[in-house]
Design a protein around this motif. Structure first.
Motif, PDB file in Angstrom:
ATOM      1  N   HIS A 192      32.338  -6.367  20.024  1.00 45.43           N
ATOM      2  CA  HIS A 192      31.927  -5.864  21.326  1.00 45.43           C
ATOM      3  C   HIS A 192      32.611  -4.541  21.612  1.00 45.43           C
ATOM      4  O   HIS A 192      33.780  -4.364  21.268  1.00 45.43           O
ATOM      5  N   ILE A 193      31.906  -3.662  22.263  1.00 43.54           N
ATOM      6  CA  ILE A 193      32.500  -2.490  22.888  1.00 43.54           C
ATOM      7  C   ILE A 193      32.750  -2.930  24.325  1.00 43.54           C
ATOM      8  O   ILE A 193      31.811  -3.333  25.027  1.00 43.54           O
ATOM      9  N   VAL A 194      33.999  -2.923  24.758  1.00 43.82           N
ATOM     10  CA  VAL A 194      34.358  -3.444  26.079  1.00 43.82           C
ATOM     11  C   VAL A 194      34.536  -2.293  27.053  1.00 43.82           C
ATOM     12  O   VAL A 194      35.226  -1.311  26.753  1.00 43.82           O
ATOM     13  N   ILE A 195      33.901  -2.426  28.216  1.00 45.44           N
ATOM     14  CA  ILE A 195      33.982  -1.401  29.252  1.00 45.44           C
ATOM     15  C   ILE A 195      34.481  -2.055  30.535  1.00 45.44           C
ATOM     16  O   ILE A 195      33.906  -3.050  30.991  1.00 45.44           O
ATOM     17  N   ASP A 196      35.558  -1.503  31.091  1.00 48.03           N
ATOM     18  CA  ASP A 196      36.034  -1.958  32.395  1.00 48.03           C
ATOM     19  C   ASP A 196      35.070  -1.449  33.456  1.00 48.03           C
ATOM     20  O   ASP A 196      34.617  -0.303  33.388  1.00 48.03           O
ATOM     21  N   ALA A 197      34.772  -2.294  34.434  1.00 46.26           N
ATOM     22  CA  ALA A 197      33.777  -1.936  35.445  1.00 46.26           C
ATOM     23  C   ALA A 197      34.148  -2.497  36.805  1.00 46.26           C
ATOM     24  O   ALA A 197      34.837  -3.515  36.900  1.00 46.26           O
ATOM     25  N   HIS A 198      33.678  -1.844  37.846  1.00 45.62           N
ATOM     26  CA  HIS A 198      33.836  -2.352  39.215  1.00 45.62           C
ATOM     27  C   HIS A 198      32.679  -3.289  39.550  1.00 45.62           C
ATOM     28  O   HIS A 198      32.883  -4.346  40.128  1.00 45.62           O
ATOM     29  N   ASP A 199      31.475  -2.899  39.207  1.00 47.66           N
ATOM     30  CA  ASP A 199      30.281  -3.718  39.454  1.00 47.66           C
ATOM     31  C   ASP A 199      29.721  -4.114  38.095  1.00 47.66           C
ATOM     32  O   ASP A 199      28.886  -3.409  37.524  1.00 47.66           O
ATOM     33  N   LEU A 200      30.210  -5.229  37.560  1.00 48.16           N
ATOM     34  CA  LEU A 200      29.834  -5.648  36.208  1.00 48.16           C
ATOM     35  C   LEU A 200      28.325  -5.792  36.036  1.00 48.16           C
ATOM     36  O   LEU A 200      27.757  -5.215  35.105  1.00 48.16           O
ATOM     37  N   PRO A 201      27.636  -6.551  36.901  1.00 46.55           N
ATOM     38  CA  PRO A 201      26.190  -6.723  36.687  1.00 46.55           C
ATOM     39  C   PRO A 201      25.423  -5.403  36.731  1.00 46.55           C
ATOM     40  O   PRO A 201      24.536  -5.173  35.916  1.00 46.55           O
ATOM     41  N   ALA A 202      25.782  -4.516  37.650  1.00 43.50           N
ATOM     42  CA  ALA A 202      25.048  -3.251  37.779  1.00 43.50           C
ATOM     43  C   ALA A 202      25.280  -2.357  36.569  1.00 43.50           C
ATOM     44  O   ALA A 202      24.333  -1.767  36.037  1.00 43.50           O
TER      45      ALA A 202
ATOM     46  N   PHE B 203      31.288  -6.181  29.568  1.00 44.72           N
ATOM     47  CA  PHE B 203      31.769  -5.543  30.789  1.00 44.72           C
ATOM     48  C   PHE B 203      32.737  -6.493  31.467  1.00 44.72           C
ATOM     49  O   PHE B 203      32.414  -7.658  31.695  1.00 44.72           O
ATOM     50  N   MET B 204      33.946  -5.988  31.758  1.00 41.45           N
ATOM     51  CA  MET B 204      35.008  -6.797  32.336  1.00 41.45           C
ATOM     52  C   MET B 204      35.545  -6.108  33.584  1.00 41.45           C
ATOM     53  O   MET B 204      35.493  -4.881  33.688  1.00 41.45           O
ATOM     54  N   PRO B 205      36.053  -6.870  34.546  1.00 39.73           N
ATOM     55  CA  PRO B 205      36.459  -6.282  35.826  1.00 39.73           C
ATOM     56  C   PRO B 205      37.751  -5.478  35.750  1.00 39.73           C
ATOM     57  O   PRO B 205      38.649  -5.778  34.972  1.00 39.73           O
ATOM     58  N   THR B 206      37.806  -4.460  36.590  1.00 37.48           N
ATOM     59  CA  THR B 206      39.020  -3.667  36.769  1.00 37.48           C
ATOM     60  C   THR B 206      39.125  -3.273  38.233  1.00 37.48           C
ATOM     61  O   THR B 206      38.112  -3.112  38.907  1.00 37.48           O
ATOM     62  N   ALA B 207      40.346  -3.142  38.703  1.00 38.36           N
ATOM     63  CA  ALA B 207      40.576  -2.644  40.064  1.00 38.36           C
ATOM     64  C   ALA B 207      40.927  -1.160  40.022  1.00 38.36           C
ATOM     65  O   ALA B 207      40.928  -0.489  41.038  1.00 38.36           O
ATOM     66  N   GLU B 208      41.225  -0.653  38.819  1.00 40.76           N
ATOM     67  CA  GLU B 208      41.641   0.739  38.678  1.00 40.76           C
ATOM     68  C   GLU B 208      40.454   1.684  38.835  1.00 40.76           C
ATOM     69  O   GLU B 208      39.339   1.372  38.435  1.00 40.76           O
ATOM     70  N   GLN B 209      40.736   2.860  39.372  1.00 42.75           N
ATOM     71  CA  GLN B 209      39.743   3.917  39.435  1.00 42.75           C
ATOM     72  C   GLN B 209      39.796   4.699  38.128  1.00 42.75           C
ATOM     73  O   GLN B 209      40.861   4.857  37.541  1.00 42.75           O
ATOM     74  N   LYS B 210      38.662   5.186  37.685  1.00 43.71           N
ATOM     75  CA  LYS B 210      38.620   6.020  36.485  1.00 43.71           C
ATOM     76  C   LYS B 210      39.327   7.341  36.797  1.00 43.71           C
ATOM     77  O   LYS B 210      39.112   7.932  37.845  1.00 43.71           O
ATOM     78  N   ALA B 211      40.184   7.779  35.883  1.00 43.86           N
ATOM     79  CA  ALA B 211      40.906   9.037  36.074  1.00 43.86           C
ATOM     80  C   ALA B 211      40.812   9.857  34.793  1.00 43.86           C
ATOM     81  O   ALA B 211      41.286   9.426  33.752  1.00 43.86           O
ATOM     82  N   GLY B 212      40.164  10.996  34.872  1.00 40.37           N
ATOM     83  CA  GLY B 212      40.074  11.875  33.712  1.00 40.37           C
ATOM     84  C   GLY B 212      38.982  11.480  32.738  1.00 40.37           C
ATOM     85  O   GLY B 212      38.290  10.487  32.902  1.00 40.37           O
ATOM     86  N   LYS B 213      38.857  12.291  31.709  1.00 37.62           N
ATOM     87  CA  LYS B 213      37.828  12.100  30.683  1.00 37.62           C
ATOM     88  C   LYS B 213      38.166  10.889  29.823  1.00 37.62           C
ATOM     89  O   LYS B 213      39.319  10.657  29.494  1.00 37.62           O
ATOM     90  N   ASN B 214      37.137  10.132  29.445  1.00 41.18           N
ATOM     91  CA  ASN B 214      37.337   9.000  28.536  1.00 41.18           C
ATOM     92  C   ASN B 214      37.933   9.487  27.221  1.00 41.18           C
ATOM     93  O   ASN B 214      37.574  10.553  26.730  1.00 41.18           O
TER      94      ASN B 214
END
Length: 116
Positions: free
Chosen positions: A10-20, A55-66
């Motif tokens: 899996h490629i895992v991505i942290d997300a705020h709104d997982l379903p969306a 897609f997994m939950p995170t409370a952190e805001q994205k900061a800077g370029k991936n």
């Protein structure tokens, strides 16, 4: 018999709104949602596929370029239509320092994760 080689699962991505975000990527890649739980949504081309995205939950805001991004491709004649389709799904154009004559286009998903 030697050890089994490592493979990407899996490629895992942290997300705020997982379903969306999972829906965006499923539509972008023409995949489907394979499983949906409160803290994990998995998409892929099929149940039997060797690689998917999680897609997994995170409370952190994205900061800077991936530091890692997906680099997508299509037939040259479909490129502009695919960029338009991705923008229509909710992607947006972003500037990560490109100078303007690159052969790729940088976009970001609805939560700001860059991809080309």
């Amino acid at each position: 018999m030697g050890p089994m080689p490592l493979t990407v699962h899996h490629i895992v991505i942290d997300a705020h709104d997982l379903p969306a975000l999972a829906r965006f990527w499923a539509e972008a890649l023409r995949w489907r949602v394979l499983s949906q739980r409160p803290r994990e949504v998995v998409i892929g081309p099929a149940e039997s596929a060797t690689v998917g995205m999680c897609f997994m939950p995170t409370a952190e805001q994205k900061a800077g370029k991936n530091r890692l991004h997906l680099d997508l491709t299509t037939a040259a004649e479909d490129r502009d239509a695919e960029i338009g389709r991705l923008l229509g799904l909710g992607a947006r154009r972003v500037d990560v320092g490109q100078i303007g004559d690159e052969s790729w286009t940088v976009l970001a998903d609805p939560e700001g994760n860059e991809f080309c």
